[in-house]
Design an enzyme around this catalytic site. Structure first.
Site, mmCIF file in Angstrom:
data_model
loop_
_atom_site.group_PDB
_atom_site.id
_atom_site.type_symbol
_atom_site.label_atom_id
_atom_site.label_comp_id
_atom_site.label_asym_id
_atom_site.label_seq_id
_atom_site.Cartn_x
_atom_site.Cartn_y
_atom_site.Cartn_z
ATOM 1 N N GLY A 15 0.740 -1.180 -0.022
ATOM 2 C CA GLY A 15 0.076 -0.130 -0.008
ATOM 3 C C GLY A 15 0.842 1.298 -0.037
ATOM 4 O O GLY A 15 1.807 1.357 0.708
ATOM 5 N N ARG A 76 0.833 -5.055 -5.201
ATOM 6 C CA ARG A 76 1.031 -6.104 -4.178
ATOM 7 C C ARG A 76 1.200 -7.128 -4.915
ATOM 8 O O ARG A 76 0.310 -7.574 -6.028
ATOM 9 C CB ARG A 76 -0.269 -6.161 -3.358
ATOM 10 C CG ARG A 76 -0.803 -5.186 -2.420
ATOM 11 C CD ARG A 76 -1.680 -5.647 -1.431
ATOM 12 N NE ARG A 76 -2.252 -4.257 -0.840
ATOM 13 C CZ ARG A 76 -1.817 -3.826 0.344
ATOM 14 N NH1 ARG A 76 -0.689 -4.091 0.953
ATOM 15 N NH2 ARG A 76 -2.243 -2.610 1.012
ATOM 16 N N ASP A 107 5.254 -4.926 5.901
ATOM 17 C CA ASP A 107 5.830 -6.596 6.437
ATOM 18 C C ASP A 107 5.768 -7.398 5.291
ATOM 19 O O ASP A 107 6.717 -8.089 4.981
ATOM 20 C CB ASP A 107 4.932 -7.085 7.797
ATOM 21 C CG ASP A 107 3.612 -7.158 7.372
ATOM 22 O OD1 ASP A 107 2.912 -6.501 6.667
ATOM 23 O OD2 ASP A 107 2.867 -7.724 8.466
ATOM 24 N N THR A 130 4.347 2.519 5.673
ATOM 25 C CA THR A 130 2.865 2.078 5.550
ATOM 26 C C THR A 130 2.104 3.088 6.518
ATOM 27 O O THR A 130 2.880 3.503 7.536
ATOM 28 C CB THR A 130 2.572 0.629 6.148
ATOM 29 O OG1 THR A 130 1.232 0.534 6.645
ATOM 30 C CG2 THR A 130 3.676 0.346 7.196
ATOM 31 N N ASP A 132 -0.141 1.992 8.527
ATOM 32 C CA ASP A 132 -0.476 1.364 9.763
ATOM 33 C C ASP A 132 0.343 1.303 10.935
ATOM 34 O O ASP A 132 -0.111 0.967 12.091
ATOM 35 C CB ASP A 132 -0.620 -0.351 9.395
ATOM 36 C CG ASP A 132 -1.865 -0.358 8.547
ATOM 37 O OD1 ASP A 132 -2.576 0.461 7.903
ATOM 38 O OD2 ASP A 132 -2.077 -1.556 7.834
ATOM 39 N N ASP A 134 2.752 -0.660 11.922
ATOM 40 C CA ASP A 134 2.679 -2.152 12.453
ATOM 41 C C ASP A 134 3.899 -2.659 12.166
ATOM 42 O O ASP A 134 3.903 -4.098 12.045
ATOM 43 C CB ASP A 134 1.343 -2.930 11.663
ATOM 44 C CG ASP A 134 1.621 -3.091 10.393
ATOM 45 O OD1 ASP A 134 2.325 -2.423 9.821
ATOM 46 O OD2 ASP A 134 0.831 -3.770 9.685
ATOM 47 N N ARG A 176 -5.095 -2.821 8.888
ATOM 48 C CA ARG A 176 -5.573 -4.068 8.953
ATOM 49 C C ARG A 176 -5.609 -4.984 10.224
ATOM 50 O O ARG A 176 -6.763 -5.539 10.616
ATOM 51 C CB ARG A 176 -4.888 -4.823 7.544
ATOM 52 C CG ARG A 176 -5.515 -6.044 6.924
ATOM 53 C CD ARG A 176 -4.910 -6.534 5.779
ATOM 54 N NE ARG A 176 -3.745 -5.823 5.558
ATOM 55 C CZ ARG A 176 -2.908 -5.432 4.574
ATOM 56 N NH1 ARG A 176 -3.692 -5.666 3.367
ATOM 57 N NH2 ARG A 176 -1.791 -4.935 4.544
HETATM 58 O O1 F6P Z 1 -1.375 -1.854 4.699
HETATM 59 C C1 F6P Z 1 -2.055 -0.325 4.573
HETATM 60 C C2 F6P Z 1 -3.358 -0.492 4.144
HETATM 61 O O2 F6P Z 1 -3.898 0.926 3.914
HETATM 62 C C3 F6P Z 1 -4.283 -0.998 5.413
HETATM 63 O O3 F6P Z 1 -4.592 -0.373 6.540
HETATM 64 C C4 F6P Z 1 -5.572 -1.619 4.597
HETATM 65 O O4 F6P Z 1 -6.164 -2.504 5.306
HETATM 66 C C5 F6P Z 1 -4.907 -2.168 3.313
HETATM 67 O O5 F6P Z 1 -3.766 -1.115 2.968
HETATM 68 C C6 F6P Z 1 -5.911 -1.593 2.245
HETATM 69 O O6 F6P Z 1 -5.355 -2.222 1.129
HETATM 70 P P1 F6P Z 1 -5.932 -2.155 -0.451
HETATM 71 O O7 F6P Z 1 -5.483 -0.503 -0.797
HETATM 72 O O8 F6P Z 1 -4.906 -2.881 -1.097
HETATM 73 O O9 F6P Z 1 -7.233 -2.303 -0.619
#
Ligand code: F6P
Length: 328
Positions: A15, A76, A107, A130, A132, A134, A176
């Protein structure tokens, strides 16, 4: 031990997060400083497996420090999780004479990078990028501070309507598996309740607490719900449950979604990205590999990928206590 690295590849993966551009800028300019060539790799590991590369110089990264997203784009990648995918990537790097990689991501990115580095004995350095926050071994990830400010700004606006209409708002915040963003933004925005995956409050206790707040004279409420929280998993069902069990409030739901990932990075994120970007190239020059560069107690440091990807489910219990007290 000094190394003989001459050409460094840089990519962003997973992300996107605000400050990734500032990190790329720092990596490119630190490479120039150390007389290394720098190559941008588009769309993360996807572009690595396609050989989608571009030479970068100090001027290629001008006017970027203030821009959100990542100009190298991100993805991803499922294919990079396979050995075959990683082998294709390695061949592209060899053909382009790239001797080392800097990867910016979360991660998942570090997991891929660690496997790759081990399989091909290839120097890789990671930067935590990120919203997050995390990642184990670093107090802050690039993008987290900007996202916090975005969430607080959004909730400040929602509060105007909550107060004007005596309403209860459930505001879903990203993260997440981690509640950092929800907890800190919730305290900053003055939320009555904060639901996070690390702590299981339960629907009944939540309603009970909201009832107490109402009795204490509150006419509106803001509940911040982390997307990973168990009872908040379906925020619309939770809204129905509260409306059925707590009379006297109209309940509304706001899902903040991807507005949290965009926007111009905060000064904190720009400085963090700049420090970590320069440290990544310093680390490569010093012969380090297979590590993430993070920040702990204001100090930039290296953390092995194996540590960085460990799931840490602990949460700031002191901040939870603070939240309970200041929301009385
Ligand atoms: O890891 C970052 C994040 O924004 C999370 O908080 C969220 O769950 C996820 O990515 C959403 O991913 P995507 O943009 O692929 O839907």
């Amino acid at each position: 031990m000094k190394t003989s690295i001459k050409r460094v590849g840089v990519l962003t993966s997973g992300g996107d997060s605000p400050g990734m551009n500032a990190a790329i800028r720092a990596i490119v300019r630190a490479s120039v400083y150390h007389n290394l060539e720098c190559v941008g790799i588009y769309r993360g590991f996807e572009g690595l497996m396609e050989g989608d590369f571009k030479e970068l110089n100090a001027r290629s990264v001008k006017n970027l420090i203030n821009r959100g997203g990542t100009f190298l784009k991100s993805a991803r990648s499922a294919e990079f999780r396979t050995k075959e995918g990683r082998e294709i990537a390695y061949n592209h790097l060899k053909n382009a004479n790239i001797d080392a990689l800097v990867v910016i991501g979360g991660d998942g990115t570090f997991r891929g990078a660690a496997a790759f580095s081990k399989e091909f004995n290839f120097p890789v350095i990671g930067l935590p990028g990120t919203i997050d926050n995390d990642i184990n071994g670093t107090d802050f990830t690039i993008g987290y501070d900007t996202a916090l400010n975005t969430v607080v700004e959004a909730i400040d606006k929602i509060r105007d309507t909550a107060h004007s209409h005596n309403r209860l708002f459930l505001v879903e915040v990203m993260g997440r598996d981690a509640g950092d963003l929800a907890l800190n933004a919730g305290v900053g925005a003055g939320a009555e309740e904060i639901l996070i995956p690390e702590e299981d409050l339960g629907k009944d206790k939540l309603v009970e607490s909201l009832r107490r707040s109402k009795k204490a004279g509150k006419t509106s409420s803001i509940i911040v719900v982390s997307e990973g929280d168990q009872i908040g998993k379906n925020i619309f069902k939770l809204a129905d449950y509260i409306e059925e069990n707590l009379k006297g409030y109209e309940v509304r739901v706001t899902v903040l979604g991807h507005i949290q990932r965009g926007g111009s990075p905060s000064c904190f994120d720009r400085v963090l990205a700049s420090r970590l970007g320069v440290a990544a190239i310093d680390a490569l020059v010093a012969g380090e590999q297979n590590v993430m560069i993070g920040i702990k107690n204001h100090e930039v440091l290296s953390v092995p990928f194996s540590e960085a990807i460990k799931k840490d489910t602990s949460i700031d219990t002191d901040l939870i206590r603070v939240s309970d007290i200041v929301s009385l």
